[in-house]
Design an enzyme around this catalytic site. Structure first.
Site, PDB file in Angstrom:
ATOM      1  N   CYS A   1       0.843  -1.198   0.000  1.00 14.08           N
ATOM      2  CA  CYS A   1       0.000   0.000   0.000  1.00 14.08           C
ATOM      3  C   CYS A   1       0.878   1.249   0.000  1.00 14.08           C
ATOM      4  O   CYS A   1       1.938   1.283   0.625  1.00 14.08           O
ATOM      5  CB  CYS A   1      -0.890  -0.029   1.242  1.00 14.08           C
ATOM      6  SG  CYS A   1      -1.716   1.520   1.602  1.00 14.08           S
TER       7      CYS A   1
ATOM      8  N   CYS B   1       1.787  23.074   4.959  1.00 17.26           N
ATOM      9  CA  CYS B   1       1.827  21.616   4.836  1.00 17.26           C
ATOM     10  C   CYS B   1       2.891  21.178   3.837  1.00 17.26           C
ATOM     11  O   CYS B   1       2.994  19.992   3.528  1.00 17.26           O
ATOM     12  CB  CYS B   1       0.459  21.065   4.435  1.00 17.26           C
ATOM     13  SG  CYS B   1      -0.138  21.666   2.835  1.00 17.26           S
TER      14      CYS B   1
END
Length: 468
Positions: A80, A416
């Site tokens: 993943c 961010c």
């Protein structure tokens, strides 16, 4: 010197990590960025892209491990693409994030010796996410999948468990996968641009007990009928699902966002408690995904803003008003600006519920709103402090110019992305001094990092002090 070519295989040793998480290796003096790897590991890699000054490669195997590694906690790790640092001990993750911020300020912002404080750790390293986005697809055998994207590709891994999400979200995903498979309708095919099921978005406040599920499908004559049956079965199996939203997406791009809402069921507005404030949010509003770490982030914003109760504050890219309301009791007035109307409506409701009559929120493009204010077309007082929390791309040059023209005493920049933050801070340095930068870990086990930066106007106050 050996000539590099695409497809060539090499054995290399990882020297460092780059922002974004790629492993930095060197071979005969040339830099190679590898898609995964940890410092000290020896990797067997295949070159995928060769440039004049560097190359990129994929890791085929870890030849030699390092004593600094730890065991990943997720059975899907390595397959993943959700989190890439599970095998890097958490203290080392924090140290690398601090280094990313410092290196970005030095290299991109051209600030010689930035004051970067240690990274604040997330209070929770597992089960911390209040929002997860999952993708549907159908493979060559016509088997439908629902989960997270495979590392480096468009295939979807059927996650059976995930350390980042809650047990409730895991049950929602497992149940939704079974219901969608039973429908007989296919998941989305990226290459062919066809299919029915596209995305599942689950939002769950940190206190738990309820969650909001958005199912995004492609347009289809029976879309509403199928979606209603889907939600009925889901709510029967998972009682914590108290609200449902069915949206359609016609665009081919793989973004978990609906073009239009078809219908809603149940409670479609959730409440998140953040420190002493409560925030209403829905499927189409932004809220930080790590609630407990966000409290630390906002605590740093409050500390750096240094409000005494007399200041006028602008909150740029304010979302649902979370930062504005966090600061409200310490400010004379706050004006929040946000492009998304739904977020502004939520911010206004949140302020009204909190009794913050001195907080105002305006919908519109931040560039245009600042332009009108710099020309004296608005009623708000000139700000003493500006808090800006832009999207990953950072601030538009026009916004930076407007801030330089408005010249508040302090700017608190929440970011961010260290690279775009450093770029913007570098541009603001013509009138401002960088006092400090504080990384905050909202995304454990990934290379992503939030940063809070304090800038002070050189002409107003060059002796700001804060208490760490």
């Amino acid at each position: 010197m050996e000539t590099f070519a695409n497809g060539m295989t090499l054995d290399v040793t990882v020297d460092a990590l780059a922002p974004g998480g790629k492993a930095v290796c060197r071979h005969e003096g040339r830099v190679i960025f590898v898609d995964r790897g940890l410092p000290g590991q020896q990797l067997h890699v295949r070159l995928t892209t060769v440039r004049k000054r560097f190359a990129e490669a994929e890791c085929l195997a870890v030849v030699t491990h390092t004593a600094d590694e730890c065991d990943p906690f997720c059975p899907h790790f390595g397959d993943c693409g959700g989190c890439t640092w599970q095998n890097l001990p958490y203290p080392a993750q924090l140290a690398w994030k601090e280094r990313f911020v410092r290196d970005s300020l030095q290299r991109i912002g051209r600030i010689e010796a930035p004051n970067v404080l240690p990274t604040l750790p997330s209070p929770l390293q597992q089960g911390f996410r209040n929002k997860m986005e999952f993708a549907f697809t159908t493979d060559d055998r016509e088997m439908l999948h629902l989960g997270l994207r495979r590392r480096g590709g468009h295939e979807v891994v059927d996650v059976t468990s995930c350390g980042l999400q809650t047990a409730t979200t895991c049950r929602v995903v497992t149940t939704a996968r079974d219901i969608a498979r039973a429908s007989g309708l296919p998941g989305w095919d990226d290459a062919a641009h066809r299919g029915f099921w596209r995305f599942l978005v689950v939002r769950e406040p940190a206190r738990g007990g309820q969650c909001l599920v958005q199912c995004i499908t492609a347009p289809h004559p029976e879309a509403e009928h199928v979606a209603r049956a889907f939600f009925t079965a889901l709510r029967q199996a998972v009682p914590e699902v108290t609200g449902c939203v069915h949206s359609i997406r016609s665009q081919n791009s793989q973004v978990a966002y609906g073009d239009a809402t078809v219908f809603t069921e149940g409670e479609i507005v959730l409440t998140e408690k953040l420190g002493a404030i409560e925030l209403d949010f829905g499927h189409d509003t932004f809220l930080q995904t790590n609630t407990r770490a966000t409290e630390l982030l906002y605590g740093e914003v409050e500390r750096m803003a240094g409000l005494s109760g007399r200041e006028h504050v602008w909150d740029l890219y304010c979302g649902v008003g979370s930062i504005a309301l966090w600061l409200a009791e310490h400010a004379a007035t706050i004006c929040g600006m946000e492009a998304t109307p739904a977020s502004v409506e939520a911010a206004q409701r949140n302020a009204q519920a909190a009794g913050c009559t001195h907080c105002d929120f305006v919908a519109g493009d931040v560039r245009a709103l600042l332009r009108s204010r710099s020309k004296g077309k608005a009623q708000e007082p000139i700000p003493d402090v500006v808090v800006t929390d832009p999207p990953r791309a950072g601030m538009h040059p026009d916004v930076i110019d407007a801030l330089l023209q408005t010249a508040p005493a302090r700017i608190v920049y929440v970011s961010c992305d260290p690279a775009t933050m450093a770029r913007d801070v570098g541009l603001l340095m013509q009138r401002y001094t960088l006092h400090e930068a504080r990384p905050v870990d909202l995304f454990p086990h990934t290379p992503h990092v939030e940063t809070v930066v304090l800038l002070s106007n050189k002409e107003v106050d060059d002796t700001i002090s804060t208490t760490v």
